[in-house]
Write an enzyme that holds these catalytic residues in place. Structure first.
Site, mmCIF file in Angstrom:
data_model
loop_
_atom_site.group_PDB
_atom_site.id
_atom_site.type_symbol
_atom_site.label_atom_id
_atom_site.label_comp_id
_atom_site.label_asym_id
_atom_site.label_seq_id
_atom_site.Cartn_x
_atom_site.Cartn_y
_atom_site.Cartn_z
ATOM 1 N N SER A 46 -13.507 15.916 -8.992
ATOM 2 C CA SER A 46 -13.566 17.350 -9.334
ATOM 3 C C SER A 46 -12.145 17.879 -9.351
ATOM 4 O O SER A 46 -11.275 17.382 -8.619
ATOM 5 C CB SER A 46 -14.373 18.108 -8.287
ATOM 6 O OG SER A 46 -14.191 19.507 -8.460
ATOM 7 N N TYR B 180 -16.822 19.998 0.292
ATOM 8 C CA TYR B 180 -16.938 19.348 -1.026
ATOM 9 C C TYR B 180 -15.553 18.915 -1.533
ATOM 10 O O TYR B 180 -15.385 17.781 -2.004
ATOM 11 C CB TYR B 180 -17.589 20.340 -1.990
ATOM 12 C CG TYR B 180 -17.706 19.886 -3.421
ATOM 13 C CD1 TYR B 180 -18.634 18.920 -3.792
ATOM 14 C CD2 TYR B 180 -16.911 20.458 -4.417
ATOM 15 C CE1 TYR B 180 -18.757 18.530 -5.118
ATOM 16 C CE2 TYR B 180 -17.032 20.068 -5.738
ATOM 17 C CZ TYR B 180 -17.947 19.102 -6.097
ATOM 18 O OH TYR B 180 -18.074 18.714 -7.400
HETATM 19 P P1 NDP Z 1 -26.614 18.031 -11.065
HETATM 20 O O1 NDP Z 1 -27.077 18.477 -9.725
HETATM 21 O O2 NDP Z 1 -26.843 18.916 -12.213
HETATM 22 O O3 NDP Z 1 -27.228 16.588 -11.380
HETATM 23 C C1 NDP Z 1 -27.126 15.636 -10.371
HETATM 24 C C2 NDP Z 1 -27.672 14.318 -10.818
HETATM 25 O O4 NDP Z 1 -27.444 13.393 -9.774
HETATM 26 C C3 NDP Z 1 -29.151 14.313 -11.071
HETATM 27 O O5 NDP Z 1 -29.435 13.331 -12.047
HETATM 28 C C4 NDP Z 1 -29.729 13.917 -9.709
HETATM 29 O O6 NDP Z 1 -30.962 13.211 -9.788
HETATM 30 C C5 NDP Z 1 -28.679 12.974 -9.226
HETATM 31 N N1 NDP Z 1 -28.566 12.983 -7.795
HETATM 32 C C6 NDP Z 1 -28.496 14.053 -6.967
HETATM 33 N N2 NDP Z 1 -28.430 13.652 -5.698
HETATM 34 C C7 NDP Z 1 -28.455 12.307 -5.743
HETATM 35 C C8 NDP Z 1 -28.435 11.308 -4.755
HETATM 36 N N3 NDP Z 1 -28.389 11.620 -3.459
HETATM 37 N N4 NDP Z 1 -28.495 10.024 -5.156
HETATM 38 C C9 NDP Z 1 -28.588 9.682 -6.455
HETATM 39 N N5 NDP Z 1 -28.608 10.576 -7.436
HETATM 40 C C10 NDP Z 1 -28.552 11.876 -7.076
HETATM 41 O O7 NDP Z 1 -25.037 17.726 -10.885
HETATM 42 P P2 NDP Z 1 -23.838 17.755 -11.943
HETATM 43 O O8 NDP Z 1 -24.249 17.068 -13.172
HETATM 44 O O9 NDP Z 1 -23.291 19.117 -12.010
HETATM 45 O O10 NDP Z 1 -22.741 16.895 -11.159
HETATM 46 C C11 NDP Z 1 -22.518 15.527 -11.404
HETATM 47 C C12 NDP Z 1 -21.200 15.125 -10.774
HETATM 48 O O11 NDP Z 1 -20.150 15.938 -11.297
HETATM 49 C C13 NDP Z 1 -21.146 15.301 -9.260
HETATM 50 O O12 NDP Z 1 -20.398 14.240 -8.692
HETATM 51 C C14 NDP Z 1 -20.399 16.604 -9.085
HETATM 52 O O13 NDP Z 1 -19.751 16.700 -7.845
HETATM 53 C C15 NDP Z 1 -19.411 16.497 -10.244
HETATM 54 N N6 NDP Z 1 -18.846 17.766 -10.641
HETATM 55 C C16 NDP Z 1 -19.645 18.743 -11.175
HETATM 56 C C17 NDP Z 1 -19.081 19.939 -11.560
HETATM 57 C C18 NDP Z 1 -19.874 21.053 -12.129
HETATM 58 O O14 NDP Z 1 -19.328 22.145 -12.294
HETATM 59 N N7 NDP Z 1 -21.139 20.847 -12.492
HETATM 60 C C19 NDP Z 1 -17.639 20.187 -11.407
HETATM 61 C C20 NDP Z 1 -16.908 19.084 -10.860
HETATM 62 C C21 NDP Z 1 -17.497 17.929 -10.502
HETATM 63 P P3 NDP Z 1 -32.371 13.868 -9.325
HETATM 64 O O15 NDP Z 1 -32.688 14.904 -10.351
HETATM 65 O O16 NDP Z 1 -33.331 12.735 -9.326
HETATM 66 O O17 NDP Z 1 -32.141 14.452 -7.987
#
Ligand code: NDP
Length: 246
Positions: A141, A155
């Site tokens: 991030s 975070y």
């Molecule tokens: P979302 O919450 O929208 O999606 C998360 C995804 O990860 C879902 O597919 C979910 O599956 C899965 N997931 C959640 N928890 C777990 C777990 N414990 N084990 C395995 N899979 C899991 O997140 P984002 O798409 O926004 O974020 C993705 C990545 O990007 C993260 O690492 C986040 O920190 C990073 N990020 C995001 C930003 C943002 O602004 N959105 C900014 C900077 C970084 P399920 O639906 O089955 O729970």
């Protein structure tokens, strides 16, 4: 010719959000793709179907990133199903935005378990199945480098950790021509960080472009880093944040 023809990618946490966009984009570029998810089997299945509709093979495996045994088993299952893993995208991650003094020990364990421990375990296991020239890409991030808004202290610590993990590991696997990079998004409109959410306004205010990013804008950078064209980029922290950290 498809850039990722004959390549196998494993994308963690890819049933929705940034991970789903990455999985679909890597498939569009020619890769077969394994995804993991934590809870939503139906959403994961829809990503699999989209990839198959694009003519590539796909598999979804339920594996909570905080559960090391489940992560190891998922990586082994992916390697067994497809023979090898050329590209690992450590995307699964979570945030619990709140003042640090109010953050509980359980919340600290959860965010470190998924965002740091899960990344290390998946990477270590995938390296056993990764041919020379492979790609390890972690979704960090922009707050892993600079923190401009409150509420993201724990975070940010996890994203700073994966930044240094990336830099350290790049030194260890370079001889195998494996590159290790950290893609650092800024505010991207997902369920985790909705552009219309309570925490959106201060994040939006510090972007240079004055807008949230789209998941496909992150997937485009990941696709480049996953491709053969990025062969001299390793140990890098590549920011896709609308100018947040400018
Ligand atoms: P979302 O919450 O929208 O999606 C998360 C995804 O990860 C879902 O597919 C979910 O599956 C899965 N997931 C959640 N928890 C777990 C777990 N414990 N084990 C395995 N899979 C899991 O997140 P984002 O798409 O926004 O974020 C993705 C990545 O990007 C993260 O690492 C986040 O920190 C990073 N990020 C995001 C930003 C943002 O602004 N959105 C900014 C900077 C970084 P399920 O639906 O089955 O729970």
């Amino acid at each position: 010719m498809a850039k990722l023809k004959d390549k196998v990618a494993l994308v963690t946490g890819a049933s929705r959000g940034i991970g789903a966009a990455i999985a679909k984009r890597l498939a569009a570029d020619g890769a077969d793709v394994v995804i993991t998810y934590a809870r939503d089997a139906a959403a994961a299945d829809s990503v699999v179907k989209a990839i198959e509709a694009a003519g590539r093979k796909a598999l979804a495996i339920k594996a909570d990133a905080a559960d090391a045994a489940a992560v190891m088993a998922a990586v082994e299952q992916a390697a067994k199903a497809f023979g090898h893993i050329d590209i690992l995208v450590n995307n699964a991650g979570t945030a619990i935005p709140k003042p640090f003094v109010e953050t509980t020990l359980e919340e600290i364990d959860q965010v470190f378990g998924i965002n740091v421990r899960g990344v290390l375990v998946a990477t270590q296991t995938a390296l056993k199945h990764m041919p020379d020239g492979g790609r390890i890409i972690t979704i960090g991030s922009c707050v892993g480098e600079r923190v401009l808004t409150p509420g993201l202290t724990a975070y940010s610590a996890t994203k700073g950790a994966v930044k240094m993990f990336t830099q350290g590991l790049a030194r260890e696997v370079g001889a195998r021509k494996i590159t290790v990079n950290n893609v650092q998004p800024g505010p991207i409109d997902t369920d985790l960080n909705p552009a219309a959410g309570d925490w959106a306004e201060p994040q939006l205010a510090v972007t240079a472009l004055k807008r949230y990013g789209h998941v496909d804008e992150v997937a485009a950078l990941v696709a480049f880093v996953a491709s053969p064209e990025s062969s001299y980029i390793t140990g890098a922290n590549l920011t896709v944040d609308g100018g947040t950290n400018a």
